[in-house]
Design a protein around this motif. Structure first.
Motif, PDB file in Angstrom:
ATOM      1  N   SER A   7     -36.233 -50.971 -22.471  1.00 14.28           N
ATOM      2  CA  SER A   7     -37.139 -50.007 -21.856  1.00 14.28           C
ATOM      3  C   SER A   7     -36.368 -48.736 -21.549  1.00 14.28           C
ATOM      4  CB  SER A   7     -37.757 -50.579 -20.581  1.00 14.28           C
ATOM      5  OG  SER A   7     -36.743 -50.898 -19.644  1.00 14.28           O
ATOM      6  N   GLY A   9     -36.738 -45.596 -23.145  1.00 13.52           N
ATOM      7  CA  GLY A   9     -36.671 -44.546 -24.153  1.00 13.52           C
ATOM      8  C   GLY A   9     -37.731 -43.486 -23.904  1.00 13.52           C
ATOM      9  N   GLY A  10     -37.653 -42.404 -24.675  1.00 14.46           N
ATOM     10  CA  GLY A  10     -38.654 -41.362 -24.528  1.00 14.46           C
ATOM     11  C   GLY A  10     -38.206 -40.049 -25.122  1.00 14.46           C
ATOM     12  N   LEU A  11     -38.880 -39.008 -24.700  1.00 17.83           N
ATOM     13  CA  LEU A  11     -38.657 -37.646 -25.190  1.00 17.83           C
ATOM     14  C   LEU A  11     -37.989 -36.844 -24.081  1.00 17.83           C
ATOM     15  CD1 LEU A  11     -39.388 -35.661 -27.540  1.00 17.83           C
ATOM     16  CD2 LEU A  11     -41.474 -35.159 -26.266  1.00 17.83           C
ATOM     17  N   LEU A  18     -31.424 -39.796 -19.835  1.00 14.74           N
ATOM     18  CA  LEU A  18     -32.297 -40.955 -19.918  1.00 14.74           C
ATOM     19  C   LEU A  18     -31.484 -42.185 -19.564  1.00 14.74           C
ATOM     20  CD1 LEU A  18     -34.363 -40.550 -23.242  1.00 14.74           C
ATOM     21  CD2 LEU A  18     -35.266 -40.515 -20.909  1.00 14.74           C
ATOM     22  N   THR A 115     -35.890 -49.083 -28.980  1.00 13.61           N
ATOM     23  CA  THR A 115     -36.646 -48.097 -28.214  1.00 13.61           C
ATOM     24  C   THR A 115     -36.263 -46.708 -28.720  1.00 13.61           C
ATOM     25  OG1 THR A 115     -37.237 -47.336 -25.986  1.00 13.61           O
ATOM     26  CG2 THR A 115     -34.947 -47.978 -26.320  1.00 13.61           C
ATOM     27  N   GLN A 116     -37.272 -45.884 -28.925  1.00 14.63           N
ATOM     28  CA  GLN A 116     -37.043 -44.559 -29.507  1.00 14.63           C
ATOM     29  C   GLN A 116     -36.556 -43.577 -28.446  1.00 14.63           C
ATOM     30  OE1 GLN A 116     -37.526 -43.387 -32.850  1.00 14.63           O
ATOM     31  NE2 GLN A 116     -36.514 -41.558 -32.028  1.00 14.63           N
ATOM     32  N   VAL A 117     -35.502 -42.860 -28.792  1.00 14.94           N
ATOM     33  CA  VAL A 117     -35.008 -41.750 -27.978  1.00 14.94           C
ATOM     34  C   VAL A 117     -35.078 -40.500 -28.833  1.00 14.94           C
ATOM     35  CG1 VAL A 117     -32.990 -40.747 -26.847  1.00 14.94           C
ATOM     36  CG2 VAL A 117     -33.512 -43.183 -26.547  1.00 14.94           C
TER      37      VAL A 117
END
Length: 121
Positions: A7, A9-11, A18, A115-117
């Motif tokens: 958990s 990740g994000g923009l 982050l 998870t995408q970063v």
């Protein structure tokens, strides 16, 4: 069966921070090491950071002094990756991995789903 769930990740804008977390589920886990890898399309998955059961850490040169890997203070089946001073080149899917044994089973490598970063300039 050991399962890892990531958990965090994000923009984020370049220069920002982050914190990724990875929690393992399973019975009577014996964890030898916990780590984070990342992968961008068309490239091999690369090591970002790793921490052993003894607390030794190792980092990719590209993230040293910006990222910190640590075990959770209250639950040693959780590992965090604090990412500061993020750069667009840090954009990737981040995977956590545990080298561990569940109960009397053999040591194995387990992987999370990723998870995408995404870091934008």
């Amino acid at each position: 069966q050991v399962q890892l769930v990531e958990s965090g990740g994000g923009l984020v804008q370049a220069g920002g921070s982050l914190r990724l977390s990875c929690a393992a589920s399973g019975s009577s886990l014996s964890i030898r090491s916990m780590g984070w890898y990342r992968q961008v399309p068309g490239k091999q998955r690369e090591l970002v950071a790793i921490i052993t059961s003894g607390g030794e850490t190792n980092y990719a040169v590209s993230v040293k002094d910006r990222f910190t890997i640590c075990r959770d203070n209250t639950n040693d089946t959780i590992v965090h990756l604090q990412m500061n001073s993020l750069k667009p080149e840090d954009t990737a899917v981040y995977y956590c991995t545990f080298h561990c044994r569940e109960r009397y089973y053999s040591l194995k490598d387990y992987w999370g789903q990723g998870t995408q970063v995404t870091v934008y300039s």
